[in-house]
Every structure is written in C-alpha cells, then in structure tokens.
Design a protein around this motif. Structure first.
Motif, PDB file in Angstrom:
ATOM      1  N   ASP D 168      11.151  14.516 -41.981  1.00  0.00           N
ATOM      2  CA  ASP D 168      12.564  13.066 -42.792  1.00  0.00           C
ATOM      3  C   ASP D 168      12.745  14.018 -43.470  1.00  0.00           C
ATOM      4  N   ALA D 169      14.641  14.124 -43.329  1.00  0.00           N
ATOM      5  CA  ALA D 169      15.169  15.581 -44.401  1.00  0.00           C
ATOM      6  C   ALA D 169      14.978  14.727 -46.170  1.00  0.00           C
ATOM      7  N   ARG D 170      14.328  13.934 -46.594  1.00  0.00           N
ATOM      8  CA  ARG D 170      14.399  14.017 -47.695  1.00  0.00           C
ATOM      9  C   ARG D 170      12.868  14.647 -48.091  1.00  0.00           C
ATOM     10  N   ASN D 188      12.712  14.018 -32.297  1.00  0.00           N
ATOM     11  CA  ASN D 188      13.758  14.103 -33.171  1.00  0.00           C
ATOM     12  C   ASN D 188      14.542  15.525 -32.755  1.00  0.00           C
ATOM     13  N   GLN D 190      17.418  15.441 -31.224  1.00  0.00           N
ATOM     14  CA  GLN D 190      19.052  15.012 -31.670  1.00  0.00           C
ATOM     15  C   GLN D 190      19.274  13.993 -32.806  1.00  0.00           C
ATOM     16  N   ASN D 191      17.892  13.980 -33.097  1.00  0.00           N
ATOM     17  CA  ASN D 191      18.511  13.775 -35.102  1.00  0.00           C
ATOM     18  C   ASN D 191      18.965  15.018 -35.715  1.00  0.00           C
ATOM     19  N   TYR D 192      20.876  15.077 -35.832  1.00  0.00           N
ATOM     20  CA  TYR D 192      21.599  15.903 -35.850  1.00  0.00           C
ATOM     21  C   TYR D 192      21.520  15.967 -37.037  1.00  0.00           C
ATOM     22  N   SER D 193      21.030  14.661 -38.411  1.00  0.00           N
ATOM     23  CA  SER D 193      21.516  15.129 -40.062  1.00  0.00           C
ATOM     24  C   SER D 193      20.176  15.508 -39.623  1.00  0.00           C
ATOM     25  N   GLU D 197      20.514  19.562 -42.141  1.00  0.00           N
ATOM     26  CA  GLU D 197      19.969  19.895 -43.225  1.00  0.00           C
ATOM     27  C   GLU D 197      19.128  21.582 -42.736  1.00  0.00           C
ATOM     28  N   TYR D 224      23.255  22.874 -33.474  1.00  0.00           N
ATOM     29  CA  TYR D 224      23.986  21.935 -34.406  1.00  0.00           C
ATOM     30  C   TYR D 224      23.391  22.811 -35.747  1.00  0.00           C
TER      31      TYR D 224
END
Lengths: 343, 343, 343, 343
Positions: D168-170, D188, D190-193, D197, D224
């Motif tokens: 999780d980016a957080r 994840n 393809q979890n591009y954000s 990050e 990415y």
C-alpha cells in the motif's frame, strides 16, 4: 509473410534474408524504417514457412499474413455460408439444428425412449455414442457395433438422422453405414489420418475443437477433410481448458462469432461436456443460441441418475420439450429458425 | 471417494446417497459435522464413479481420494523406479538418456551425418521422424517407409537404438520393425486405440504429454499401454499451452519431480518443441537435467537453416558434443550418469 | 477439511495428524479404509488451514470442504438474491441493468453526447473512466478530477447514476463524491487494502474479475468489502486469459450461472474488453443476457474511430438504441426486466 | 506497426488507412501484394496505437513491430546487463543472489534464527514479509510495522540487506526505512500508482510477475519504475496459472532466458510459491539456476510445521546450508558465482 529484422540487423543480414526468400521462388519487398527493416515475402506460404527464417541471423520475428487454411476460409466462398443437407435437415445459414440424444448408447430401451422424446420435441438429429473415448482404460468403452445397430433402429422408427463418433479408422465402414454425420471427438481433432479418411468418405462430419486447440487449429483440422473433396464439415465448440476449477471446461462462446468471421462452415456448440452438470446446460444453451450458433448438440437421457457415463450433465428426456422451446426462442434472437424435417 | 453434502442437505438426501453407494457393492462411511456431512465411499472406483453422484440432490461435491491409475502409480512398485533396457542402454533410475537426432528424416546424407555426430558425442539413442503429424495438410508429412529404412541404416552404422513416431495403427508393423522405442506424439496422447495397440507389441514406448493434458491424464495414457502387459513406458514432458506468446510452449519442469512422486516410470524432457528456437534449447536442457529428468530428447541437424521442418529449433550437429558435455554435468547435479552402450 | 493420508501412512503418522488437528481446538474424525485413511477436521477453518498439514509426514492431500468465503456465500442469505438500489435503479434479482458509456472520459462533448444517447435508449447507469489503468506508462492515463467533474455534469443532465473506477486509495474521497458505483478494475481485484477502504465507504462497488482469477478468488475479493459492513457488491465477469489468440480475452459465460449458484450477489458482464472489437460485442451481450446475467457494462462512443483508447471495441452511440432493444429481449429469455428509473 | 488489409479491401479503404496514419504525423509505407496489401506505419508508437486501426474498414490485423517498452529493453543498454549494488551485494551479470528467509515475519526468535542460518550458509540477502497480501480477509495479514522492526534487527545482527514487500503506497515511508529492496507482489504487478511511487524512491525493487501476466506486461511494469528515474529493477518469475492442478503454479523457466534476451534487467526465480511443497523446491531451484537465473528467492523457517503461513513449502533452516551449496553448483553451470559480501 512479414519478416521483421532486429533493430541492429546488418545490411548483410537483410540481404541474406532477401536471397533466401527469393531462393524458393517468392518475392521479397523490404521496407527500411528508421528503427527496423521489415521484409514482405510474397509467394507460396508453405515454401516460405519451410525457410525457417525465425532462427536466421538478424531476424526478430516472422509474422504470418495469410491464414494457413484455404478451403475453410471465409474468402473461398465470398462470404456465403455453407449449408449442409442431412437427410432433409439443413445445417448452417439461417437454420438452427438441435442435435440431442444420450451420451452413450446403453440399451435398446434407453436409446428408443430418448429418440422418441427428442423427436417429439422437435430435435433435428439424434446423437449417441457407440464408441466412447475414455480417459480410463478401466471405464466402459461403449457398445460398439451393437450400439450402432440400436442407433439405426432409432432412426428407422423416428426418422431422425444419426450423429455418432468414429475413434478408429478401422471402424470407418461400420460407422459410415449408420451415421448420417460422423463425429470426431476433441481428443482426435488432430488425428490427421482419421480426418483424411473421413474426408474421403464424403459424409458430413462434425469436428469437436480440442481442449486446447486454437480456432486456427480447428480450421486446419477442417482443412484436412475439405482437402479430400468433402465440403460437409461442421465445427463444434465444446469448452476449452483453463485455470478455472469451479466447473469442468470453459465454454468459449466468443469462438462462435469469430469462427463465423473466419470461415463459411456451420458452428454448433456442445454445452453438456463443458458444464458437467445439468443446472448449467440450459443457461449455456440459451447463450450459445443467442450468440449466433448454428446449432446445439446436447445430451439427454430418460434416467440420468442411472446413466453409465456423464449422468450428472444429461438433461431429463421428460423435460426436453420445454428446454427445446426456450432454445428455439434464443436462436430466433440471432435470426435463426429450428431446422426440422420438411413436412 | 468422498461425497461432500451441501450445508442444508436433508437426512433423506444423505440416506439416498448412502443407499446408492451400497447399491454398487461399496461401503459408505458418513461423518456428520455441524455444518456439513461427508460420506466416504469405499469400494471399486469405477463402480462408484459411475453412480454420477455429482448431480444427486443434496450433493455439493465429489472428491476422488484414490488415483485413477494403478499400474503407473508409485505404489505398485513400492517406490522402486522402472529401468528400461533398450538394446543395452538403460532408461530410468540413475541413468540419464540423451536422445538426439533430426526432427524429420529428410535424406540419407542428413540422417547419417547427424547419427554419426550424436553418436560421437555420446548420445544414448537416435531420434528421427518418418511419419510427421503436421497442423497443415499442405505441409511435408514425412518420408514414411523410406524414412524408416534410413533410420535402420543409421542404426546399422552407429549402433544407436531408434526412437521414431507412430501416428496410425495401420503402420504399426512397419514401425515396430525399425523402432526400438515407439514415440506417441502429443496430439495422439489420448488416441486410446493406438495406445492399446502399442501396448500389445511389448515395445518400449515414449508418450509425449498432450499440449493441455494434466499429469493425471498422461499417467492414464500410460495406463492404457501398461494394461496390455507392456511395462516399458517412458513419459515425456514437451511443453504445455498457456497464455504466454513470447515463446512457443511453456516447458513444465515442475512436472518432472511431480511425475516422479506419482509414478515409477522414467520421465524425459523435450526442450526443442517448447523452445521453438535454438538459443533457448541449451538453458532449458540444463534446467531439465538439473530438475532430475531421466533424459532429454532433442533435435539436431547438420544444416538447420535448410531443414524441412522446425529448422530454427534444431541444434547444429557440429556443436552437439559441447552441448552434450554440459547436459551431462547438469544431470550429475541430480545424481545421474549418462546412459551409454556398455563397452 | 478432509486430510487424505497416503496409502502407506503409518499409525504414528495418523495419530500425529489427529493430535495436530486437536491442538488448535478442532475435532478429528478418522475413517480408516482398506487402502487409505481419511481424517475429517471440524472446527475453525483458518485455524486448521494454518496447521499446514499438506506437508506433514504421511499426508497425501488436504481437501477443503467448506468454502473460504462466508458473507458472499449463497447460504448466508438462504438463497435469496441481493438487490442493490442505486438512486432508484435496482441491480440484481429480476432486474437487468444496462450500464453504458465511454471507455474513457475524453471531453465534455463526448461525455454528454454519449450520456444523452444511452439515456434515451433506456440505459440504467452511465459508465466512464476518469482514472485509467494502462499497461504502458506512456499511454493516456485519464483526465482524473476533470473527468469526474464531467461525469457529474452528465449525471446532472440525464439523471443517470455514475459507475467509475477507483485505482488508488488516495483518490477515494474525490471518487466517492461523484460515483454512485465504484468500479474496481481487473488488475486491482486483489488489491486488498483498496477493497477494504471501499468497504468502509458503504458505496456500491462493482468488482471486475482478474484476468486469471478463479471464481473463488473473486468471491474472496467481495468478502473483503462485505467484511467491512458494505453489502453492496456487484460481481463482473470481463474475460479471462487463455491460450487463444484469435480475440483478446475469453469471456467466461459459465461463470454467470456458477456465481449465481455460489453467491447471492448480482453478476454483470463486460463484453467490450473481452471482445476487443465491435463486431463481437453484440453477440456476446445477447449471450450474457440469455445466460442469466444481471446486467451488461458496455462501452459506447459518439465517434469510436477517434476515441483515445479502445476505439475498436466501442459501440456507436447512434446505434445503441437498437442494441439495447435486442439485449432487453435476450434478458427477457432469462426472466429479467430492464432496470430503469421508476417513472 | 504493420497494418494488414483484408484480401478484398478496396483502394478507398487502403487510402483511408494511409491518411489516418499520416494524420498523427507518422509515415505510411504500403506494400501491395497479389492477395493482400500491408501498410507499414512508422512514427510514434503511442500515437499510431491510439488510431485504433484494428476496427477500421478493410483492416484484417494490426501487427506491432516495435516493443512497447523502451527503458527495459535490451537495446537501451546495447546488450550490457544491469548489475545492481545492494549494500555491497551485486545482483545481475555474473553474480548469483541467494535471497532467503521466512515467508512471514512471525516473531523475534523465528526471524533471528532464520537470519543467522541463511547468513551462515552464504545467503546474499534476507527476505521476510511484514505486510502480507492474503486471499482471505480472515487470514493473518502480517505483523506490519513490528515486522519491519524485527527485520531491521536481523539486518543489524547479520549484515544481510532486507527484501520486504510493500502493498500500500501509504506504507511507503515505513518500508523504505527498513527495506534495501522493495518487493512488489504478483497481485500488485499492475498496481501502476504503487509502481510509480516506488520508482520515485530510487530504491531497488523486485517485481514479481503476475499469475497470468505476459513477459511483455512484466517489462511494462518495470517500465513504470524505470520511467521515474529508478534503474534498480529486478524481475522475478514465480509461477503462472495454468490448467494443471497437480501442483500450485507452473514455474515458467523459459521466462528466464527469454527475459534475458528481451531486457538488460536481472531475473530471479521464486520456486517456493509455485511448488507449494518442500519436496519440489530443491529440484526447481537447481533448474532455475541451471537455466541462467540471476538468483533465487526462497522461503526458509526454523520450524516450518509451526509456520503461520505457507509452512509446507518452507525449507528447514537447519538444512539450508546443504541446499545452498547445491544451488551454487547449479549456478556455476550457467557461469555464475554466488554474490556475497566482499570480505
């Protein structure tokens, strides 16, 4: 065929590919881009394919342009659908064929009871297996010639033409005598000597797609039959193998409109084997008909609970008329009319 | 077999399942849990399977407990590996077999040149196709009987036993005369009449796994041969079909240790067809040997660029000795020794 | 959970498994058969699963009996379908939802033109992407907040509730403000922190099945949302990845009736992404509706040829009314009525 | 990009495609064959892709010629392998990295015991999960920040750099503080954000291939990260989803040499998750090393039988040294040397 060269391919490598293309009597059309050079090879597909350019120095990729099948292709009939006549029943075009019957011919009573039920409900043809391909050598392998005899009796009584499977070229004469449509099972889709033999009989043949066969491979299997001068090929989608384990096979209904774009041959769907259980057969049948299939081949049994094989997926003969009526309405959505004996 | 009842199954449904299990002479062992009831069915697997309990009222799931294959199972030989003797070469156990030769027998010169090269490099057997299953009916289908004659000549000169494919039961006599190991191709893995015929010859047979066949289905194909009294079955992993398009097939090396856990039969790997291009053949061969395979069956050609089929994946005969030496070292990692003719 | 012991498991190994099951407070029910012993473990599923008995000495196989999802299961609502109310539109039960709109919100004109067309044709909800997951970092990633604003404007004018995708938990407030249904894309189906966050908002959520996710995994993704107290979950089949390359993804319509057997949640189908081209969208839509889907989510554009992404698969807005009418008839076959705003 | 026109495409259709290609600033190179016309489009890939020519009248097929990734491609570094330095350990090139540790950080004792064992056996880095993606919301989700603290303690004692997953980016700040290599899990990929990050942190990142992601998609995920200016990307093959159910995932070792042909980035293999059981981990590890992998990431536990998750696949810490020694010999076959701390 297009040969895509690597970004750093040398002029000598490009020239070598061109020379090899020309060596088999084909013409080479190079397009030199800023990053890569692409060479078109125009000529006999098999000759160019045999060059094996995929491995040549400087070659990144070989892209086939023409389809490998010819007689099965849409182009060969200029977009006109093939309609096959089986003892007066039409398969293909605007006709929808309901092919129904037991998975396996088990007994005289079971066969005749089922034949009467599906005939009364308006089925187009009777299906039933006399020779059964079984994963286990210990499982029931079918009644063989006695099964064929029972199918012939069912036809004599109901008038329904017979669809039955041929597994071994050595049984071809016995099967041809009874079958109006020879079925080639999924496991034999790439049994090329069997396909060629059937091609030579001229009999209509229904080819089931292999469990992991591409649509191109299915059309190439058809090509083996067509090449022998037999134009009466019916393609059958029956479920492919995927990672999903919640049901038996994944019925590939996208195959229906795609096959119709690629080929002029009729496309029918077998929902029974993919589903593996009765409750899924009706929704999948309606879906197949609505997707534009030219027919359904479905398993029906008087007492599925007592069936020798695949009981859980066979429809109850007593409920078949209601099922047939719904499928007919779904086929109508796609502009098709149930194919019955002309009165 | 365990029958798992649905959460809300009634006592009558449970009783009905128990009665049906007992009706085929099996014993039922119900375990009534708080949420679900599970019924063990102990008895003849085929009889219970034929009950088709998957569709019965109240049944959620039928879970097979025993494997469907018997003669192919690890248990039948109490964990002892089968070692097959092919004209003095051992296949299985601590022996590593290097089976090499051309994809297709094309000419006398090509066949003999390759046979000499692989023999000099220590190959265990010579492979070569006389009958070729081809996706396209327009592609070269093999030299047939002339191809068999050339293989016999290569054996006479080099002493290498021959592995060659049988596609059609009607060619069995001609093939048996020349072949020391009969190959069954991936497309014929479920051609059950072919498997039974081969079983009856007693000849060693190498069965390639179908493109989307499970390991259980491969073992069931072996069972068809074993059941006829022929114990000389070699299993062959040759790549399965997946979604990946960056190479031809996905070589499933997990199959090697898993098949060895399930069965006593030797397991060899064909890296050539899966790779589809030469640069991948060596890394995949080393990987297969390191994973514990009992051998490799690999394609070699004097001039791959001029091969009639599958040129891009065939190794150069001139480079084969170096390749063989590396594979031998990888096999040693897994405790195996190259199988050669006893001096 | 059933623990199947190996054929040769010793009494000590059996006892050890029983002790381990009991050590986590579960009860063990051994059934000793002639060939194998099977041990039922009854108690908390997670506790027993954590024992990792798959690796224990003598254990052949661990078979789960209970489904791992609870709140998503059919049982939890005793077979009653969930019907979700989205601003007066009903999703689930006998209601058929037609969710239509552009793949990506590109401009005010494109968005409003499409919204008017689909509204006039009787669509139930408007779909449109403001945040777009793209395989390439160089591709257009959506208008973001400006896209949300345009969707809000379209809703204000047409009254259609909005379905739009959330990709990053950090955008959740902005998306919740505009979305009536939050879409979770196939690539994020197992982004568990995103699912839990959405669960906490209470907003209806449409979860697309991952490209190679099993139905069980899709239901587990739903469980992440349901567990947070949000009952408004819609499942969406959008095509799975298989070996076939003749079209983009394989639409798995068997998933529709199977999900409905397993769960009480509504199931909609996205035919656009699987098809990848317009000519396949209508047959697949009719098939999905006939198979019993609770709705269709489909892409529509005023000028697909000029669309920023996925133009070839978007329907022409001008032809949408005719399409909608056919889909409505297919849904009727499965006993469903188009879900519109109550007059 | 090559646009292949249909056999019967009209001159007007051909001209229309040429005009559309030119409208985005690209150049069109038509090759008119006897059967079909092929048009090369040379210019910005994204612009041409956005034209959506797949759906245009007369177009049969659009064939991409250039790869969609740039920074990850072999060409960008002219064939030179990327070598990443992680606290003195080299990853890539001729270096072989042995990354070992528990699936999940469970306790101080378990973490330190494992770290000491793998350090003593010559491991290159320590792996361990603090945040765990779990299919079930009811399963243990990891110790979180406490887990990170224990990993930091293990590093302080053994000197082993840490590989741990970010979900999780957080949580990125907390993870970056402890991790020397950030792991992105298969779910994840393809979890591009998240990827972007991580790209911005500059930290080395190990990206696991998604369960059904193509190699091209894996390289796009790497792109990415690379695009944000972070060159430290490690690719990880961990098994793909296929139809086979005899083991958990199908480890795709062909991916190793193919990724190395396509990209300059290091490629490691995770045999633990694919195998799902201990007995398969060693053969698959040897196979991966022999196939040319740049490393192995493997799970080790002091008492696997008591592990909270994935116990059956974790190696015994006490047996790790023997395993490491064998893997080192397999890596040597592929010309690689174990990467250790410089003395």
């Amino acid at each position: 065929m297009m040969i895509v060269m690597k970004a750093g391919a040398s002029e000598a490598e490009i020239e070598s590919v061109i020379r090899r293309i020309e060596s088999v009597g084909a013409r080479a059309h190079p397009s030199r881009g800023e990053e890569v050079t692409v060479i078109g090879a125009i000529g006999d597909r098999e000759h160019v394919a045999r060059l094996g350019l995929e491995g040549a120095p400087g070659v990144a990729q070989v892209v086939p342009i023409l389809k490998p099948y010819k007689l099965a292709s849409q182009q060969v009939r200029a977009g006109q659908a093939t309609v096959i006549d089986v003892e007066g029943r039409k398969i293909g075009g605007e006709h929808f064929s309901l092919i129904a019957g037991p998975c396996t011919v088990e007994s005289r009573d079971q066969t005749l009871t089922t034949a009467r039920a599906v005939s009364a409900a308006g089925a187009s043809l009777l299906r039933g297996g006399a020779y059964k391909p079984r994963t286990s050598p210990y499982a029931f392998q079918g009644l063989g010639q006695e099964g064929l005899r029972l199918l012939a009796e069912a036809k004599a009584e109901t008038g329904l033409p017979i669809v039955t499977e041929l597994m071994d070229a050595r049984d071809i004469e016995a099967v041809v005598e009874v079958a109006d449509v020879i079925q080639v099972g999924a496991r034999n889709m790439q049994n090329y000597s069997l396909l060629s033999e059937i091609g030579r009989t001229g009999k209509p043949v229904l080819i089931k797609r292999g469990l992991s066969s591409t649509l191109e491979e299915l059309l190439m299997a058809a090509e083996y039959v067509l090449k022998e001068g037999n134009p009466n090929v019916i393609l059958c989608e029956r479920g492919i193998r995927t990672f999903e384990t919640a049901y038996r096979f994944t019925l590939d209904l996208t195959a229906v409109p795609v096959l119709k774009e690629l080929s002029h041959l009729p496309v029918v769907v077998d929902p029974s084997h993919a589903a593996g259980r009765r409750s899924l057969v009706e929704p999948l049948s309606l879906a197949a008909a609505a997707a534009g299939a030219d027919g359904i081949i479905v398993e029906v049994h008087p007492q599925p609970d007592e069936a020798i094989c695949d009981g859980p997926q066979q429809l109850y003969a007593a409920e078949f008329a209601e099922y047939a009526e719904k499928v007919e309405r779904a086929a109508a959505l796609a502009g098709k009319v149930l194919s019955n004996m002309p009165a």
